[in-house]
Design a protein around this motif. Structure first.
Motif, PDB file in Angstrom:
ATOM      1  N   THR A  45       0.855  -1.191   0.000  1.00  0.00           N
ATOM      2  CA  THR A  45       0.000   0.000   0.000  1.00  0.00           C
ATOM      3  C   THR A  45       0.886   1.235   0.000  1.00  0.00           C
ATOM      4  N   GLU A  46       0.319   2.377  -0.356  1.00  0.00           N
ATOM      5  CA  GLU A  46       1.101   3.618  -0.367  1.00  0.00           C
ATOM      6  C   GLU A  46       1.612   3.971   1.021  1.00  0.00           C
ATOM      7  N   ASP A  47       0.764   3.833   2.042  1.00  0.00           N
ATOM      8  CA  ASP A  47       1.206   4.141   3.410  1.00  0.00           C
ATOM      9  C   ASP A  47       2.329   3.210   3.846  1.00  0.00           C
ATOM     10  N   GLY A  48       2.163   1.932   3.564  1.00  0.00           N
ATOM     11  CA  GLY A  48       3.198   0.967   3.905  1.00  0.00           C
ATOM     12  C   GLY A  48       4.484   1.237   3.153  1.00  0.00           C
ATOM     13  N   ALA A  49       4.370   1.627   1.894  1.00  0.00           N
ATOM     14  CA  ALA A  49       5.551   1.899   1.076  1.00  0.00           C
ATOM     15  C   ALA A  49       6.360   3.057   1.642  1.00  0.00           C
ATOM     16  N   ALA A  50       5.703   4.134   2.017  1.00  0.00           N
ATOM     17  CA  ALA A  50       6.417   5.303   2.538  1.00  0.00           C
ATOM     18  C   ALA A  50       7.191   4.953   3.807  1.00  0.00           C
ATOM     19  N   GLU A  51       6.536   4.266   4.734  1.00  0.00           N
ATOM     20  CA  GLU A  51       7.186   3.903   5.992  1.00  0.00           C
ATOM     21  C   GLU A  51       8.308   2.898   5.768  1.00  0.00           C
ATOM     22  N   CYS A  52       8.030   1.897   4.986  1.00  0.00           N
ATOM     23  CA  CYS A  52       8.990   0.830   4.740  1.00  0.00           C
ATOM     24  C   CYS A  52      10.209   1.346   3.978  1.00  0.00           C
ATOM     25  N   TRP A  53       9.977   2.171   2.958  1.00  0.00           N
ATOM     26  CA  TRP A  53      11.095   2.656   2.151  1.00  0.00           C
ATOM     27  C   TRP A  53      12.048   3.507   2.978  1.00  0.00           C
ATOM     28  N   GLU A  54      11.518   4.329   3.834  1.00  0.00           N
ATOM     29  CA  GLU A  54      12.377   5.172   4.673  1.00  0.00           C
ATOM     30  C   GLU A  54      13.338   4.318   5.505  1.00  0.00           C
ATOM     31  N   ILE A  55      12.820   3.266   6.102  1.00  0.00           N
ATOM     32  CA  ILE A  55      13.645   2.353   6.902  1.00  0.00           C
ATOM     33  C   ILE A  55      14.651   1.633   6.005  1.00  0.00           C
ATOM     34  N   PHE A  56      14.173   1.101   4.906  1.00  0.00           N
ATOM     35  CA  PHE A  56      15.002   0.288   4.022  1.00  0.00           C
ATOM     36  C   PHE A  56      16.108   1.113   3.358  1.00  0.00           C
ATOM     37  N   GLU A  57      15.770   2.303   2.902  1.00  0.00           N
ATOM     38  CA  GLU A  57      16.766   3.152   2.250  1.00  0.00           C
ATOM     39  C   GLU A  57      17.888   3.518   3.219  1.00  0.00           C
ATOM     40  N   ARG A  58      17.513   3.876   4.436  1.00  0.00           N
ATOM     41  CA  ARG A  58      18.519   4.216   5.453  1.00  0.00           C
ATOM     42  C   ARG A  58      19.439   3.014   5.714  1.00  0.00           C
ATOM     43  N   LEU A  59      18.861   1.840   5.842  1.00  0.00           N
ATOM     44  CA  LEU A  59      19.640   0.631   6.068  1.00  0.00           C
ATOM     45  C   LEU A  59      20.542   0.327   4.876  1.00  0.00           C
ATOM     46  N   TYR A  60      20.006   0.441   3.676  1.00  0.00           N
ATOM     47  CA  TYR A  60      20.789   0.171   2.470  1.00  0.00           C
ATOM     48  C   TYR A  60      21.998   1.110   2.376  1.00  0.00           C
ATOM     49  N   LEU A  61      21.773   2.386   2.606  1.00  0.00           N
ATOM     50  CA  LEU A  61      22.879   3.341   2.516  1.00  0.00           C
ATOM     51  C   LEU A  61      23.915   3.094   3.612  1.00  0.00           C
ATOM     52  N   LYS A  62      23.462   2.730   4.796  1.00  0.00           N
ATOM     53  CA  LYS A  62      24.386   2.405   5.888  1.00  0.00           C
ATOM     54  C   LYS A  62      25.224   1.182   5.512  1.00  0.00           C
ATOM     55  N   MET A  63      24.561   0.140   5.021  1.00  0.00           N
ATOM     56  CA  MET A  63      25.278  -1.077   4.638  1.00  0.00           C
ATOM     57  C   MET A  63      26.208  -0.814   3.455  1.00  0.00           C
ATOM     58  N   SER A  64      25.791   0.003   2.515  1.00  0.00           N
ATOM     59  CA  SER A  64      26.644   0.338   1.374  1.00  0.00           C
ATOM     60  C   SER A  64      27.905   1.024   1.839  1.00  0.00           C
ATOM     61  N   GLY A  65      27.761   1.921   2.818  1.00  0.00           N
ATOM     62  CA  GLY A  65      28.921   2.605   3.367  1.00  0.00           C
ATOM     63  C   GLY A  65      29.851   1.663   4.114  1.00  0.00           C
ATOM     64  N   GLU A  66      29.274   0.718   4.844  1.00  0.00           N
ATOM     65  CA  GLU A  66      30.084  -0.230   5.607  1.00  0.00           C
ATOM     66  C   GLU A  66      30.842  -1.185   4.701  1.00  0.00           C
ATOM     67  N   PHE A  67      30.169  -1.705   3.672  1.00  0.00           N
ATOM     68  CA  PHE A  67      30.787  -2.701   2.809  1.00  0.00           C
ATOM     69  C   PHE A  67      31.416  -2.087   1.568  1.00  0.00           C
ATOM     70  N   GLY A  68      30.875  -0.959   1.115  1.00  0.00           N
ATOM     71  CA  GLY A  68      31.421  -0.267  -0.039  1.00  0.00           C
ATOM     72  C   GLY A  68      31.347  -1.037  -1.351  1.00  0.00           C
ATOM     73  N   VAL A  69      30.622  -2.138  -1.379  1.00  0.00           N
ATOM     74  CA  VAL A  69      30.583  -2.940  -2.599  1.00  0.00           C
ATOM     75  C   VAL A  69      29.166  -3.304  -3.016  1.00  0.00           C
ATOM     76  N   LEU A  70      28.178  -2.679  -2.460  1.00  0.00           N
ATOM     77  CA  LEU A  70      26.799  -3.059  -2.757  1.00  0.00           C
ATOM     78  C   LEU A  70      26.249  -2.392  -4.005  1.00  0.00           C
ATOM     79  N   GLY A  71      27.029  -1.509  -4.617  1.00  0.00           N
ATOM     80  CA  GLY A  71      26.571  -0.907  -5.852  1.00  0.00           C
ATOM     81  C   GLY A  71      25.867   0.421  -5.683  1.00  0.00           C
ATOM     82  N   ALA A  72      25.886   1.011  -4.495  1.00  0.00           N
ATOM     83  CA  ALA A  72      25.166   2.260  -4.268  1.00  0.00           C
ATOM     84  C   ALA A  72      26.005   3.447  -4.719  1.00  0.00           C
ATOM     85  N   MET A  73      25.726   3.941  -5.904  1.00  0.00           N
ATOM     86  CA  MET A  73      26.388   5.153  -6.383  1.00  0.00           C
ATOM     87  C   MET A  73      25.633   6.382  -5.880  1.00  0.00           C
ATOM     88  N   ARG A  74      24.347   6.183  -5.634  1.00  0.00           N
ATOM     89  CA  ARG A  74      23.486   7.261  -5.148  1.00  0.00           C
ATOM     90  C   ARG A  74      22.332   6.615  -4.384  1.00  0.00           C
TER      91      ARG A  74
END
Length: 177
Positions: free
Chosen positions: A101-130
């Motif tokens: 749902t749209e409400d679920g997407a907004a809440e979930c994406w905020e959590i997931f994006e923050r985690l993804y960027l944190k993990m990308s910074g820690e490992f540096g190999v996950l492919g996150a250019m932006r």
């Protein structure tokens, strides 16, 4: 397509299945899974995992046989879920976010994006250019694969992630929580 170890997963008959978009953040690849067929018998072993997480808010369970040396840690949030698939050596293979749902997407994406960027910074190999963009169409499953050699030969992994996502959505719609 390699044959799945998890019976029942594979190429569907055309025009059948559930609507689901699978976004792999490491590659920015989006798969339209509207034509993928999920046989009810293949989803059935995942139902207890989905129901438990929807009812209790979280669940840590082994995957069904023959994958029972792997486990899933699943947290259900309002109209969304996040889950990790762990390998046989108890290391995370993939981290996933699911929204239907749209409400679920907004809440979930905020959590997931923050985690993804944190993990990308820690490992540096996950492919996150932006920072990744939230998928536009619902329902979506977003995945990132962690740099774990155990994840590399597992051709069945995406099918299990997608099947669990479909099961969670179905169980939520049936009021399993």
């Amino acid at each position: 397509m390699a044959e799945s170890k998890f019976k029942g997963f594979g190429k569907p008959p055309e025009g059948t299945g559930h609507r689901l978009w699978h976004y792999t953040l490491n590659t920015a690849h989006i798969m339209d899974l509207r034509s993928k067929f999920y046989p009810p018998d293949s989803l059935k072993p995942l139902v207890p995992i989905a129901r438990r997480a929807l009812r209790e808010g979280a669940a840590v369970c082994p995957l069904p046989e023959p994958l029972d040396s792997y486990k899933v840690k699943l947290t259900a949030i309002d109209e969304a879920a996040v889950f990790d698939i762990y390998g046989a050596r108890d290391l995370i293979l993939t981290t996933n976010a699911l929204a239907w749902t749209e409400d679920g997407a907004a809440e979930c994406w905020e959590i997931f994006e923050r985690l993804y960027l944190k993990m990308s910074g820690e490992f540096g190999v996950l492919g996150a250019m932006r920072a990744p963009a939230m998928p536009e169409q619902l329902p979506w499953l977003a995945t990132f694969v962690l740099p774990n050699p155990e994840a590399m030969p597992l051709s069945w992994l995406a099918s299990v992630e997608q099947s669990l996502a479909v099961t969670i959505i179905e169980q939520s719609a049936q009021g399993a929580g």
